[in-house]
Design a protein around this motif. Structure first.
Motif, PDB file in Angstrom:
ATOM      1  N   ALA A  81      -5.989   1.928   8.085  1.00 11.01           N
ATOM      2  CA  ALA A  81      -4.585   2.249   7.828  1.00 11.01           C
ATOM      3  C   ALA A  81      -4.280   2.217   6.340  1.00 11.01           C
ATOM      4  O   ALA A  81      -3.569   3.086   5.817  1.00 11.01           O
ATOM      5  CB  ALA A  81      -3.689   1.263   8.575  1.00 11.01           C
ATOM      6  N   VAL A  82      -4.820   1.229   5.647  1.00  7.78           N
ATOM      7  CA  VAL A  82      -4.583   1.113   4.204  1.00  7.78           C
ATOM      8  C   VAL A  82      -5.246   2.257   3.452  1.00  7.78           C
ATOM      9  O   VAL A  82      -4.661   2.849   2.538  1.00  7.78           O
ATOM     10  CB  VAL A  82      -5.090  -0.248   3.685  1.00  7.78           C
ATOM     11  N   LEU A  83      -6.465   2.613   3.853  1.00  9.15           N
ATOM     12  CA  LEU A  83      -7.192   3.672   3.154  1.00  9.15           C
ATOM     13  C   LEU A  83      -6.486   5.017   3.250  1.00  9.15           C
ATOM     14  O   LEU A  83      -6.621   5.860   2.353  1.00  9.15           O
ATOM     15  CB  LEU A  83      -8.614   3.784   3.702  1.00  9.15           C
ATOM     16  N   ARG A  84      -5.739   5.237   4.321  1.00  5.80           N
ATOM     17  CA  ARG A  84      -5.020   6.506   4.464  1.00  5.80           C
ATOM     18  C   ARG A  84      -3.965   6.688   3.365  1.00  5.80           C
ATOM     19  O   ARG A  84      -3.535   7.812   3.088  1.00  5.80           O
ATOM     20  CB  ARG A  84      -4.372   6.594   5.845  1.00  5.80           C
ATOM     21  N   LYS A  85      -3.576   5.598   2.734  1.00  8.12           N
ATOM     22  CA  LYS A  85      -2.550   5.661   1.694  1.00  8.12           C
ATOM     23  C   LYS A  85      -3.129   6.005   0.319  1.00  8.12           C
ATOM     24  O   LYS A  85      -2.381   6.269  -0.620  1.00  8.12           O
ATOM     25  CB  LYS A  85      -1.804   4.329   1.631  1.00  8.12           C
ATOM     26  N   PHE A  86      -4.462   6.000   0.190  1.00  9.51           N
ATOM     27  CA  PHE A  86      -5.090   6.350  -1.079  1.00  9.51           C
ATOM     28  C   PHE A  86      -5.198   7.868  -1.209  1.00  9.51           C
ATOM     29  O   PHE A  86      -5.367   8.581  -0.218  1.00  9.51           O
ATOM     30  CB  PHE A  86      -6.485   5.723  -1.176  1.00  9.51           C
TER      31      PHE A  86
END
Length: 309
Positions: A81-86
């Motif tokens: 989920a966090v990586l999708r924000k990069f």
């Protein structure tokens, strides 16, 4: 990147370095930056800093370097989920694209050439089996006791060194040190601890997206015997200088080690040289390609900087 890591690498002039709390001040009057996060634990902080910089009018691109696997299903879901924000992600091996499917995968990550040994030094099998890793459960060092007892019975000398754990596993670490005490060597280890003709065991039961310790061992002319996890089955396209055993299976590890020990000296040394040659062939390609990639991204601003927290 932690300070102890930064002190060991050559950082390009365009890269600003500092702790998380210092990044906004480091950027100063710059109008364009690339923020690079190279650890799962730092991803959220990097995104927070990027948001603050963008609110100040800084053109900011965020990049996550994927080099390890989360330790549980819950962590995996959170990291995805966090990586999708990069804006972008770069993986050190293809399997990590499971965390972000569009991650860029440059050429194979390999050990730096400074740890390579002259290939002609591998003139004999040393009769020594070594291992080195952090005393974290994922590294599988608890498997070594049974493996070493079996290999000592057929005449091999065994040694093991332990690094610093990433997380607190006091009970595990204490038992590990007790179980491995007959073979434990003290002090920090480097690649130079390994000699051409040694056998190096990697008993990990999880992770090993890159396993630089195995690559360093091969670069030194040692023969690697590793669990069948992560990158290990694919480390050498020709299978020279490395064999793998079933995950978490000491009987399989002992059987593979015995097979390696039963090789003729000529075949054994030829494979050691083959593995070292393969590591040398790959040296620095990943580092060069990633550096060029980071500095080539167009941020619509001249003279942009790369910031590595």
């Amino acid at each position: 990147m932690p300070a102890q890591g930064r002190s060991r690498i050559e950082i390009p002039q365009q890269v600003l370095q500092g702790e998380f709390d210092d990044i906004e001040q480091l950027v100063g009057e710059e109008k364009a930056v690339v923020l690079v996060s190279n650890a799962n634990a730092g991803h959220i902080s990097v995104l927070r800093i990027a948001g603050a910089l963008r609110r100040k009018g800084v053109v900011c691109k965020t990049v996550a370097i994927l080099h390890n696997y989360p330790g549980s299903r819950l962590r995996t879901s959170v990291v995805k989920a966090v990586l999708r924000k990069f804006d972008n992600a770069i993986a050190v091996e293809p399997g990590l694209s499971s965390l972000r499917p569009d991650a860029l995968i440059p050429s194979w990550l390999s050990a730096a050439p400074k740890i390579s040994a002259p290939l002609y030094l591998a003139t004999s099998r040393q009769g020594v089996i070594k291992s080195f890793a952090r005393p974290d459960p994922s590294k599988g060092m608890h498997l070594l006791k049974d493996i070493y007892l079996a290999m000592e019975r057929i005449g091999f000398t065994c040694q093991v060194a332990l690094g610093d754990p990433l997380e607190s596993h006091r009970g595990y670490v204490n038992k590990l040190k007790s179980d491995l005490s007959p073979w434990l060597v003290s002090g920090r280890r480097s690649a130079e601890w390994l000699n051409p003709g040694d056998i190096f065991v990697v008993p990990s039961i999880y992770g090993e997206a890159a396993c630089l310790s195995a690559q360093e061992a091969m670069s030194r002319g040692a023969f690697v015997v590793a669990s069948r996890v992560g990158l290990m089955p694919y480390l050498s396209p020709t299978n020279e200088g490395i064999r793998t055993f079933a995950l978490g299976d000491t009987s399989s590890a002992i059987s593979v080690l015995q097979d390696v020990c039963n090789m003729t000296p000529e075949v054994f040394l030829s494979e050691c040289r083959g593995g070292a040659t393969e590591m040398a062939r790959r040296n620095l390609r990943w580092f060069d390609e990633v550096s060029n990639l980071l500095f080539s991204w167009d941020l619509q601003m001249p003279g942009s900087l790369v910031v590595r927290p």
